[in-house]
Design a protein around this motif. Sequence first.
Motif, short mmCIF file in Angstrom:
data_model
loop_
_atom_site.label_atom_id
_atom_site.label_comp_id
_atom_site.label_asym_id
_atom_site.label_seq_id
_atom_site.Cartn_x
_atom_site.Cartn_y
_atom_site.Cartn_z
N SER A 303 40.79 38.60 53.74
CA SER A 303 41.46 39.35 52.68
C SER A 303 41.85 38.61 51.43
N ILE A 304 42.44 37.26 51.87
CA ILE A 304 42.87 36.37 50.83
C ILE A 304 41.43 36.04 49.73
N THR A 305 40.43 35.75 50.33
CA THR A 305 39.07 35.58 49.67
C THR A 305 38.80 36.66 48.84
N GLN A 306 38.80 37.88 49.32
CA GLN A 306 38.68 39.22 48.56
C GLN A 306 39.57 39.31 47.18
N PHE A 307 40.97 38.86 47.60
CA PHE A 307 42.16 38.92 46.60
C PHE A 307 41.47 38.17 45.59
N PHE A 308 41.07 36.87 45.62
CA PHE A 308 40.79 36.20 44.61
C PHE A 308 39.65 36.70 43.67
N GLN A 309 38.55 37.07 44.58
CA GLN A 309 37.38 37.57 43.76
C GLN A 309 37.99 38.71 42.89
N LEU A 310 38.70 39.75 43.34
CA LEU A 310 39.36 40.76 42.51
C LEU A 310 39.99 40.28 41.14
N LEU A 311 40.64 39.25 41.52
CA LEU A 311 41.23 38.47 40.21
C LEU A 311 40.34 37.98 39.45
N ARG A 312 39.40 37.26 39.88
CA ARG A 312 38.40 36.64 38.83
C ARG A 312 37.42 37.83 38.16
N LYS A 313 37.41 38.75 38.74
CA LYS A 313 36.47 39.87 38.20
C LYS A 313 37.25 40.61 37.22
N LYS A 314 38.68 41.09 37.40
CA LYS A 314 39.37 41.79 36.38
C LYS A 314 39.95 40.81 35.33
N TYR A 315 40.06 39.56 35.43
CA TYR A 315 40.75 38.44 34.20
C TYR A 315 39.49 37.74 34.35
N SER A 316 38.34 37.85 33.88
CA SER A 316 37.33 37.01 33.93
C SER A 316 37.40 35.97 32.55
N ASN A 317 37.97 36.38 31.76
CA ASN A 317 38.39 35.81 30.52
C ASN A 317 39.41 34.86 30.37
N ASP A 318 40.26 35.19 31.53
CA ASP A 318 41.64 34.10 31.41
C ASP A 318 41.47 33.20 32.65
N LEU A 319 40.89 33.61 33.63
CA LEU A 319 40.90 33.05 34.79
C LEU A 319 39.59 32.21 35.22
N PRO A 320 39.39 31.09 35.87
CA PRO A 320 38.33 30.32 35.92
C PRO A 320 37.50 30.90 37.01
N SER A 321 36.12 30.82 36.84
CA SER A 321 35.26 31.35 37.98
C SER A 321 35.33 30.61 39.38
N HIS A 322 36.13 29.43 39.43
CA HIS A 322 36.26 28.78 40.61
C HIS A 322 37.70 29.08 41.12
N LEU A 323 38.30 29.98 40.73
CA LEU A 323 39.73 30.61 41.13
C LEU A 323 39.52 30.98 42.94
N THR A 324 40.08 30.02 43.62
CA THR A 324 40.23 30.32 44.97
C THR A 324 41.33 29.76 45.62
N ALA A 325 41.76 29.94 46.97
CA ALA A 325 42.69 29.41 47.56
C ALA A 325 42.56 27.87 47.59
N LYS A 326 41.31 27.15 47.74
CA LYS A 326 41.16 26.10 47.76
C LYS A 326 41.54 25.31 46.10
N ALA A 327 41.28 26.07 45.13
CA ALA A 327 41.63 25.81 43.90
C ALA A 327 43.01 25.28 43.56
N LEU A 328 43.63 26.42 44.13
CA LEU A 328 45.22 26.19 44.21
C LEU A 328 45.67 25.13 44.71
#
Length: 396
Positions: A303-328
């Motif tokens: 669910s955490i993985t899916q959550f960050f996937q949704l964020l990357r898709k919705k805000y692709s212009n403002d958030l990096p493509s490598h946004l994950t829990a590991k990136a945090l």
Amino acid sequence: MKVEIITHESGDLLPLLLDSNDMPIPAPNEFIISRRSLSPNTLVRNLRELSVLYLWLESESIDLELRITSKKFFNEAEIKGGLVEYLKRDHEKRRKVKKIVVTPNTFNQRLTTVRQFLSWYIDVVMGAIPFSSSSYEQTLANKQILLEFLDTSFINAPPTNRSQSKGLDGREIDFLLTILNPDNKQAFGRDPAVKYRNYILTSIMLYYGLRPGELLSLRVEDITIGAISSIRVERRQPDPQDTRKPRPQIKRNGRILPIEDPNFAKSIDIYITEWRDVLEEKSEQESDYLILSDDGEPLSQSSITQFFQLLRKKYSNDLPSHLTAKALRHSFSSQMERTLRYSGMDEDKRKQALAYLRGDSSLSSQDVYIAQEVEERAKVALQKYQRDLIMEDIPW
């Protein structure tokens, strides 16, 4: 051939390697039992790596024990031209696009596990051979030859820039927290309780560098709000009531992390006393875990993985493509290294401090963040040098 995970009444998880008839294969499973001190996820990975070895043995109609004890042992062509090449191939059948070979790191991991298993298995076989027997000396010599074949088969991975930042920069962090802040009317999500949960889980990973398994293992009792507020990361015995797969776990050191920001302490208190209860009411089962799903169950890692996937898709212009829990976690580590350096702490002390805050046992794992900060400082120095050089060349 597949890996099946058995859940014991105690809550312990034991993975088993099954053959095509769904029967356990004795040798690799005995090997895994001897490594029970490792995490279940690691044991599952080891069995998947050993399954490639057994697929090769099956394809070549080789009985491993008979080959070890017979005079016709493995030759270099069989190992380097057969087994090693087989380990390099991608045997995953579920992918839509099938790769020809795996990455060098994946191959090296497979080869490491296969080497460890074969060394262990030959030792087991030798334990049944009389020490005075000529077969004992022959098997020992065969073992040394086999390990030499394997040791010279590792691939040197292509060089990478270890200091390259894998986290988020300041602008990206600010944007992420803004679009998750539940007080923001334009915040991501619709359900108020879910929005608050998303903000809390992201903030904990970003502010404290917790791994997903550590975050999802937190219980309400691990949060202390008061004169001295804190988050306690604690290793516990397996929870037999936890049905999540894979089950989140704390694989490294526990620690107590202070909550210094009164605003965040207030936010997490509001989540626990108000919004978490809203989520828990959606489930028939009560739970002690801090982070709950939309349905009130303990949140899963997927669910955490899916959550960050949704964020990357919705805000692709403002958030990096490598946004994950590991990136945090990388962001936390990089920022902490910089803060510790500005405080005047020397490199060895910074490594020790980072290892404690990250829950690591090894100081060497902190080298990447030291190197990243050194590179950033070098870039700043180069920019200053170039500016000064340009200024000197300007005629007045």
